[in-house]
Design a protein around this motif. Structure first.
Motif, PDB file in Angstrom:
ATOM      1  N   ARG A 120      77.832 -37.663 -22.734  1.00 26.40           N
ATOM      2  CA  ARG A 120      78.208 -36.276 -22.406  1.00 26.40           C
ATOM      3  C   ARG A 120      79.530 -36.237 -21.647  1.00 26.40           C
ATOM      4  O   ARG A 120      80.326 -35.326 -21.810  1.00 26.40           O
ATOM      5  CB  ARG A 120      77.090 -35.600 -21.621  1.00 26.40           C
ATOM      6  CG  ARG A 120      76.889 -34.163 -22.082  1.00 26.40           C
ATOM      7  CD  ARG A 120      75.743 -33.478 -21.376  1.00 26.40           C
ATOM      8  NE  ARG A 120      75.843 -33.574 -19.963  1.00 26.40           N
ATOM      9  CZ  ARG A 120      74.854 -33.992 -19.164  1.00 26.40           C
ATOM     10  NH1 ARG A 120      73.705 -34.334 -19.672  1.00 26.40           N
ATOM     11  NH2 ARG A 120      75.025 -34.054 -17.877  1.00 26.40           N
ATOM     12  N   ALA A 134      87.257 -32.749 -15.028  1.00 29.55           N
ATOM     13  CA  ALA A 134      87.074 -32.742 -13.575  1.00 29.55           C
ATOM     14  C   ALA A 134      86.483 -31.412 -13.127  1.00 29.55           C
ATOM     15  O   ALA A 134      85.589 -31.365 -12.281  1.00 29.55           O
ATOM     16  CB  ALA A 134      88.404 -33.001 -12.880  1.00 29.55           C
ATOM     17  N   GLY A 135      86.954 -30.319 -13.719  1.00 24.52           N
ATOM     18  CA  GLY A 135      86.447 -29.000 -13.369  1.00 24.52           C
ATOM     19  C   GLY A 135      84.986 -28.801 -13.735  1.00 24.52           C
ATOM     20  O   GLY A 135      84.298 -27.956 -13.159  1.00 24.52           O
ATOM     21  N   ARG A 136      84.497 -29.577 -14.700  1.00 27.01           N
ATOM     22  CA  ARG A 136      83.099 -29.471 -15.113  1.00 27.01           C
ATOM     23  C   ARG A 136      82.217 -30.468 -14.369  1.00 27.01           C
ATOM     24  O   ARG A 136      81.060 -30.651 -14.714  1.00 27.01           O
ATOM     25  CB  ARG A 136      82.947 -29.724 -16.604  1.00 27.01           C
ATOM     26  CG  ARG A 136      83.701 -28.777 -17.496  1.00 27.01           C
ATOM     27  CD  ARG A 136      82.854 -27.617 -17.934  1.00 27.01           C
ATOM     28  NE  ARG A 136      83.533 -26.805 -18.937  1.00 27.01           N
ATOM     29  CZ  ARG A 136      84.424 -25.882 -18.650  1.00 27.01           C
ATOM     30  NH1 ARG A 136      84.769 -25.650 -17.404  1.00 27.01           N
ATOM     31  NH2 ARG A 136      85.009 -25.192 -19.614  1.00 27.01           N
ATOM     32  N   GLY A 137      82.792 -31.183 -13.399  1.00 22.25           N
ATOM     33  CA  GLY A 137      81.964 -32.058 -12.577  1.00 22.25           C
ATOM     34  C   GLY A 137      82.021 -33.527 -12.941  1.00 22.25           C
ATOM     35  O   GLY A 137      81.192 -34.305 -12.483  1.00 22.25           O
ATOM     36  N   VAL A 138      83.004 -33.935 -13.770  1.00 22.71           N
ATOM     37  CA  VAL A 138      83.113 -35.349 -14.120  1.00 22.71           C
ATOM     38  C   VAL A 138      84.003 -36.063 -13.101  1.00 22.71           C
ATOM     39  O   VAL A 138      85.073 -35.566 -12.755  1.00 22.71           O
ATOM     40  CB  VAL A 138      83.732 -35.509 -15.533  1.00 22.71           C
ATOM     41  CG1 VAL A 138      83.992 -36.972 -15.843  1.00 22.71           C
ATOM     42  CG2 VAL A 138      82.822 -34.897 -16.575  1.00 22.71           C
ATOM     43  N   GLU A 139      83.536 -37.205 -12.580  1.00 24.56           N
ATOM     44  CA  GLU A 139      84.406 -38.052 -11.761  1.00 24.56           C
ATOM     45  C   GLU A 139      85.290 -38.801 -12.753  1.00 24.56           C
ATOM     46  O   GLU A 139      84.923 -39.858 -13.272  1.00 24.56           O
ATOM     47  CB  GLU A 139      83.584 -39.046 -10.930  1.00 24.56           C
ATOM     48  CG  GLU A 139      82.489 -38.422 -10.088  1.00 24.56           C
ATOM     49  CD  GLU A 139      82.989 -37.969  -8.720  1.00 24.56           C
ATOM     50  OE1 GLU A 139      84.188 -38.144  -8.420  1.00 24.56           O
ATOM     51  OE2 GLU A 139      82.174 -37.426  -7.952  1.00 24.56           O
ATOM     52  N   SER A 193      80.603 -34.082  -3.880  1.00 24.58           N
ATOM     53  CA  SER A 193      80.776 -34.757  -5.162  1.00 24.58           C
ATOM     54  C   SER A 193      81.356 -33.759  -6.158  1.00 24.58           C
ATOM     55  O   SER A 193      81.214 -32.547  -5.997  1.00 24.58           O
ATOM     56  CB  SER A 193      79.433 -35.283  -5.664  1.00 24.58           C
ATOM     57  OG  SER A 193      78.622 -34.206  -6.066  1.00 24.58           O
ATOM     58  N   ARG A 194      82.009 -34.266  -7.200  1.00 24.59           N
ATOM     59  CA  ARG A 194      82.590 -33.407  -8.237  1.00 24.59           C
ATOM     60  C   ARG A 194      81.501 -32.500  -8.823  1.00 24.59           C
ATOM     61  O   ARG A 194      81.722 -31.343  -9.140  1.00 24.59           O
ATOM     62  CB  ARG A 194      83.195 -34.231  -9.374  1.00 24.59           C
ATOM     63  CG  ARG A 194      84.483 -34.877  -9.090  1.00 24.59           C
ATOM     64  CD  ARG A 194      85.735 -34.012  -9.275  1.00 24.59           C
ATOM     65  NE  ARG A 194      85.537 -32.643  -9.679  1.00 24.59           N
ATOM     66  CZ  ARG A 194      85.946 -31.594  -8.994  1.00 24.59           C
ATOM     67  NH1 ARG A 194      86.567 -31.739  -7.854  1.00 24.59           N
ATOM     68  NH2 ARG A 194      85.757 -30.384  -9.442  1.00 24.59           N
ATOM     69  N   ARG A 195      80.328 -33.086  -8.992  1.00 26.14           N
ATOM     70  CA  ARG A 195      79.213 -32.367  -9.586  1.00 26.14           C
ATOM     71  C   ARG A 195      78.806 -31.174  -8.719  1.00 26.14           C
ATOM     72  O   ARG A 195      78.636 -30.061  -9.225  1.00 26.14           O
ATOM     73  CB  ARG A 195      78.065 -33.376  -9.683  1.00 26.14           C
ATOM     74  CG  ARG A 195      76.907 -32.984 -10.490  1.00 26.14           C
ATOM     75  CD  ARG A 195      75.970 -34.200 -10.479  1.00 26.14           C
ATOM     76  NE  ARG A 195      74.601 -33.766 -10.367  1.00 26.14           N
ATOM     77  CZ  ARG A 195      73.848 -33.486 -11.420  1.00 26.14           C
ATOM     78  NH1 ARG A 195      74.340 -33.607 -12.616  1.00 26.14           N
ATOM     79  NH2 ARG A 195      72.612 -33.089 -11.265  1.00 26.14           N
ATOM     80  N   ALA A 226      81.452 -28.537  -8.967  1.00 25.64           N
ATOM     81  CA  ALA A 226      81.469 -27.863 -10.265  1.00 25.64           C
ATOM     82  C   ALA A 226      80.311 -26.880 -10.420  1.00 25.64           C
ATOM     83  O   ALA A 226      80.372 -25.969 -11.239  1.00 25.64           O
ATOM     84  CB  ALA A 226      81.420 -28.897 -11.391  1.00 25.64           C
ATOM     85  N   PRO A 272      77.431 -29.942 -15.097  1.00 24.88           N
ATOM     86  CA  PRO A 272      77.071 -30.265 -13.708  1.00 24.88           C
ATOM     87  C   PRO A 272      75.618 -29.946 -13.371  1.00 24.88           C
ATOM     88  O   PRO A 272      75.129 -30.345 -12.320  1.00 24.88           O
ATOM     89  CB  PRO A 272      78.040 -29.416 -12.881  1.00 24.88           C
ATOM     90  CG  PRO A 272      78.470 -28.333 -13.778  1.00 24.88           C
ATOM     91  CD  PRO A 272      78.476 -28.913 -15.157  1.00 24.88           C
TER      92      PRO A 272
END
Lengths: 333, 262
Positions: free
Chosen positions: A217, A230-235, B71-73, B76, B104
């Motif tokens: 994913r 990154a904006g969707r939460g991916v490191e 965290s990024r998650r 987001a 996320p």
């Protein structure tokens, strides 16, 4: 719309096909054997010629083909997504030429000694792959912010030509027999002879696939661009590192086992995308399974089409794969 | 509430400050426009606010918590970003793109369930793109793409939306459509928004507050009708402009007159 069911259905279909190919391929050859007889527990092993041919003579080669094919196809998928470039292959980032150089040196300097049933050539090849991977990774991460995919690509391509020049140099300096062996190695050879080389490569490939399992994913999001991901939460940097290292590890191990067999890492991912779309949760497992079956079938063709002469499998993957792929491309548009 | 506290940023260690000591506040439910000439640091400021870049100095706080310690998650789940352009390396359908907004909220091996699909469909409906769900994204027009990308950000179920020039590549009709969509989302669903834009009339018509940026610094900030003055516009763009109140809509409208020396 049930996404889970779709994933399970598609992956099961590919799995069934691949298992069928892997079971059928060893029955084909100069001596035809019967699958039911080979698997008949009532016949003692010493008397069961079919089982001996199946398990001792042919299955190691088929399994190494399956493992190499699955690794190269999956590594291709991962790298194409990470680099956002459909033309990337497992060999783009220099890993395979490092592996080839290692093998060339081992052959040219006569370092062909056994170590726990594994020849030094695959070990040298794997060492060369790791070296190339280390150099490319170090170059790409030496910039301040994370991992630069541009530097990764440029460093890989440059390293490829640099190592190719070294390979040519080694071949030029080697004597005629060794020179032929090196060329033969570069064409790919899945005839590993026993299970030991497979078992030696397997831990690295299993580790790589362990990482592949958590990536799909994230790969979907990486193909939309680093900022979106990154904006969707991916490191992002962590994901790119994992993708690069796991794909390189799988490629290095596959090349050490079967040589740099071309074309699998690019044609299989594209064929699979034509069949199942671009969701990497489908593409990655399907490509691994399809890559396994495709490579086993190519190798089967290579050892039977001009029997008793065996062709190098690398020639067949390109000869069959190329036109078939072009036909599909034209047919689709 | 999202706030920036004396935030500065440079891309390279020896490079210029792209964002220079910016302090601002984005109250819950606000719709704020960020205006400024090319290279004034608007996009970079949005990246800092969304936490995809770390400030070189200062802090961005989300609900009082420093963004770079989350965290990024987690970020987001609370902040969604709509980038200027989305270019695909591979083919996805519109619904696939929108479902990626659920990332996320999903575990590593979790697959989107009925709830996620419902949220994605609602996001498509909210942006008027429900009938495009199964179309390949790359076949859509610019305006349709932009609305699908906004839908993907909505599917993220974040209370805060940061949009980078959402109407830049759109024709007049789509500009109106997207701007009224944003206004509706803000008023009806209470989504907090910061929008960077070059479209002064869009900013005047939907933004309650404006932040004017030049050379990485905040030139002026406050309610739209107080900030959008000919004096400020000249300081911002080196352009002499007239500001009127439009009769029908009651919005301020800006008519650029001539370029002047800085």
């Amino acid at each position: 719309m049930n996404i889970r069911r779709r994933l399970l259905t598609v992956v099961s279909l590919f799995a069934v096909g691949t298992v069928a190919v892997v079971l059928w391929a060893p029955t084909v050859g100069s001596t035809s054997i019967s699958l039911s007889r080979a698997f008949d527990p009532a016949i003692p092993w010493e008397e069961n010629v079919d089982a001996q041919i199946f398990f001792v003579a042919r299955l190691p080669r088929v399994l190494s083909g399956a493992i190499v094919g699955a690794s190269l196809a999956a590594a291709g998928v991962v790298l194409q997504a990470m680099l956002r470039n459909p033309l990337a292959t497992p060999f783009t980032l220099g890993v395979s030429s490092g592996g080839a150089l290692g093998a060339m040196l081992a052959i040219a300097f006569g370092l062909d000694v056994g170590l726990l049933g594994v020849s030094s050539i695959p070990i040298a090849s794997f060492g060369g792959s790791l070296l190339a991977m280390g150099i490319v990774y170090w170059l790409a991460s030496s910039q301040k912010r994370g991992l630069s995919t541009n530097v990764l690509l440029l460093a890989g391509v440059t390293l490829n030509s640099f190592f190719s020049a070294l390979i040519l140099f080694v071949q030029y300096m080697a004597d005629f027999t060794e020179s032929f062996r090196t060329i033969r190695w570069l064409m790919g050879d899945l005839d590993v002879g026993s299970y030991s080389p497979i078992l030696a490569a397997l831990p690295f490939i299993v580790a790589a696939f362990g990482v592949f399992a958590i990536l799909p994913r994230t790969l979907n999001l990486l193909t939309l661009g680093e900022d979106v991901a990154a904006g969707r939460g991916v490191e992002v940097v962590r994901a790119q590192r994992l993708a690069f290292l796991s794909a390189s590890l799988a490629t290095g191990a596959a090349v050490s086992l079967g040589g740099p067999i071309g074309f699998i890492g690019i044609i299989v991912p594209h064929l699979v995308r034509l069949m199942v779309g671009s969701d990497h949760r489908l593409v990655l497992p399907a490509a691994a399974l399809f890559g396994a079956a495709f490579t086993v079938l190519c190798d089967l063709t290579a050892r039977t089409i001009m029997a008793p002469l065996e062709l190098p499998v690398g020639i067949i993957t390109a000869l069959i794969g190329g036109p078939f792929f072009l036909w599909l491309l034209v047919k689709k548009s | 509430m999202l706030s920036a506290d004396h935030v500065s940023f440079r891309y390279a260690a020896d490079g210029p400050l792209v964002v220079d000591d910016v302090t601002l506040r984005l109250a819950d439910g606000a719709l704020v426009g960020i205006l400024g000439p090319n290279g004034s640091g608007k996009t970079t400021l949005l990246r800092l606010l969304s936490g995809t870049r770390r400030p070189s100095a200062g802090q961005v706080l989300l609900g009082g918590q420093p963004l770079d310690r989350m965290s990024r998650r987690d970020v987001a789940r609370r902040i969604a970003v709509v980038p200027q352009e989305t270019e695909l390396a591979f083919e996805y359908s519109a619904i696939e793109i929108v479902l990626m907004g659920r990332h996320p909220h999903l575990g590593v091996f979790t697959v989107e369930g009925p709830d996620d699909i419902r949220i994605a469909r609602e996001a498509l409906t909210a942006t008027g793109t429900a009938d495009l769900a199964d179309r390949p994204f790359h076949e859509l027009s610019g305006g349709e793409k932009q609305r699908v990308v906004i839908a993907a950000a909505l599917a993220q179920s974040a209370g805060l939306l940061l949009l980078d020039e959402p109407t830049a590549s759109l024709d007049l009709g789509y500009q109106l459509e997207v701007s009224s969509l944003l206004q509706r989302l803000n008023q009806q669903q209470g989504v907090t928004m910061a929008i960077s834009t070059h479209d002064l009339n869009l900013a005047a018509s939907i933004c309650q507050e404006l932040i004017l940026m030049r050379d990485g610094r905040v030139l002026a900030t406050g309610p739209t009708n107080e900030v959008l003055t000919p004096e400020n516009l000249q300081r911002l763009y080196d352009v002499e402009a007239d500001v009127h109140i439009h009769g029908d809509t009651g919005h301020m409208t800006v008519v650029p007159v001539r370029r002047v020396a800085r």
